[in-house]
Design a protein around this motif. Structure first.
Motif, PDB file in Angstrom:
ATOM      1  N   LYS A   1       0.834  -1.204   0.000  1.00 56.10           N
ATOM      2  CA  LYS A   1       0.000   0.000   0.000  1.00 56.10           C
ATOM      3  C   LYS A   1       0.869   1.254   0.000  1.00 56.10           C
ATOM      4  CE  LYS A   1      -3.762   2.230   2.565  1.00 56.10           C
ATOM      5  NZ  LYS A   1      -4.669   2.120   3.738  1.00 56.10           N
TER       6      LYS A   1
ATOM      7  N   LEU B   1      -6.261  -3.846  -0.417  1.00 59.21           N
ATOM      8  CA  LEU B   1      -5.310  -3.020   0.328  1.00 59.21           C
ATOM      9  C   LEU B   1      -5.997  -1.984   1.215  1.00 59.21           C
ATOM     10  CD1 LEU B   1      -2.508  -2.391  -2.337  1.00 59.21           C
ATOM     11  CD2 LEU B   1      -2.563  -4.092  -0.499  1.00 59.21           C
ATOM     12  N   GLN B   2      -7.179  -1.566   0.856  1.00 64.94           N
ATOM     13  CA  GLN B   2      -7.876  -0.533   1.626  1.00 64.94           C
ATOM     14  C   GLN B   2      -8.743  -1.123   2.738  1.00 64.94           C
ATOM     15  OE1 GLN B   2      -6.889   2.490   0.960  1.00 64.94           O
ATOM     16  NE2 GLN B   2      -5.742   1.748  -0.821  1.00 64.94           N
TER      17      GLN B   2
END
Length: 245
Positions: free
Chosen positions: A92, A153-154
């Protein structure tokens, strides 16, 4: 421990091999093995897999140094979770630092953490892949729609990790392989006549002898090409780990 690897560019890929593999040491008896398969529909997938391999290299050094300082190593399951969480954090950060688009980060991930003293292993497959363990195959096929790590990733890592189902816990193995799905892509590459016939997964992942060199898998791929007229159409990455009896 004997470790054999092969990384082959598929016939359908004319410029880059988008698969990647990585091996390293986490402590005296604990080792990390990673196989990744890039997304051909993405952008520069060879960059995505190579970038992730560099992240794993960094993390392996960090974990190895921490193990040396603390004189102990966490359980394999704890290591798996910690490594994946740190990998997501680093990936990220690289996405933000390099201003990467999602399509520039897509690849599958097969990761095994192995204790070479006990033959224990913790394995996770994110996307497609094949795992071989002492005569048994475990195929993960997401119907050409792999659930790439970059998609998540979030998300909250703890919730994401708790939902994972493509996991294997292994005890006392002697022969273990991680493979990208390119192992199923072998096909005729010319119109020649060949006498030999091979079961590709069995020949690459089962057959061996004690005198084999570290180039065993590369030799076998060449032998399949020369004697059976078959090459992988898709990129291929294989790591095979053999422990002494």
């Amino acid at each position: 421990m004997r470790v054999y690897t092969t990384l082959q560019m598929g016939v359908y890929h004319t410029h880059h091999c988008e698969d990647y593999l990585f091996t390293d040491t986490l402590s005296d008896n604990t080792h990390l093995f990673v196989v990744m398969d890039g997304c051909s529909a993405g952008t520069d997938s060879q960059f995505a897999t190579a970038l992730s391999a560099r992240i794993f290299r960094k993390l392996a050094r960090e974990f190895n140094y921490k193990s040396f300082l603390e004189k102990q190593t966490p359980s394999l399951k704890t290591l798996q979770r910690q490594l994946l969480q740190r990998f997501f954090e680093e990936l990220k950060a690289m996405k933000n630092h390099l201003q990467l688009q999602l399509e520039e980060m897509l690849h599958t991930l097969l990761m095994a953490i192995v204790n070479t003293d006990t033959g224990e292993a913790e394995i996770i497959c994110l996307g497609d892949g094949l795992i071989y363990i002492d005569g048994q195959y475990h195929e993960f096929d997401q119907d050409n729609r792999p659930d790439y790590p970059a998609y998540h990733l979030q998300k909250d890592f703890d919730s994401w990790y708790a939902a994972q189902q493509q996991l294997l816990s292994v005890k006392g193995f002697r022969d273990l392989s991680l493979c990208s799905d390119g192992i199923f892509s072998f096909a005729a590459f010319d119109r020649g006549e060949y006498a030999a016939a091979y079961n590709i997964p069995d020949y690459l992942l089962r057959d061996t002898n004690a005198s084999e060199t570290t180039f065993m898998l590369n030799r076998k791929v060449i032998e399949i090409q020369e004697q059976a007229g078959l090459k992988p159409m898709d990129d291929l990455a294989v790591i095979r780990i053999m422990l002494p009896d």
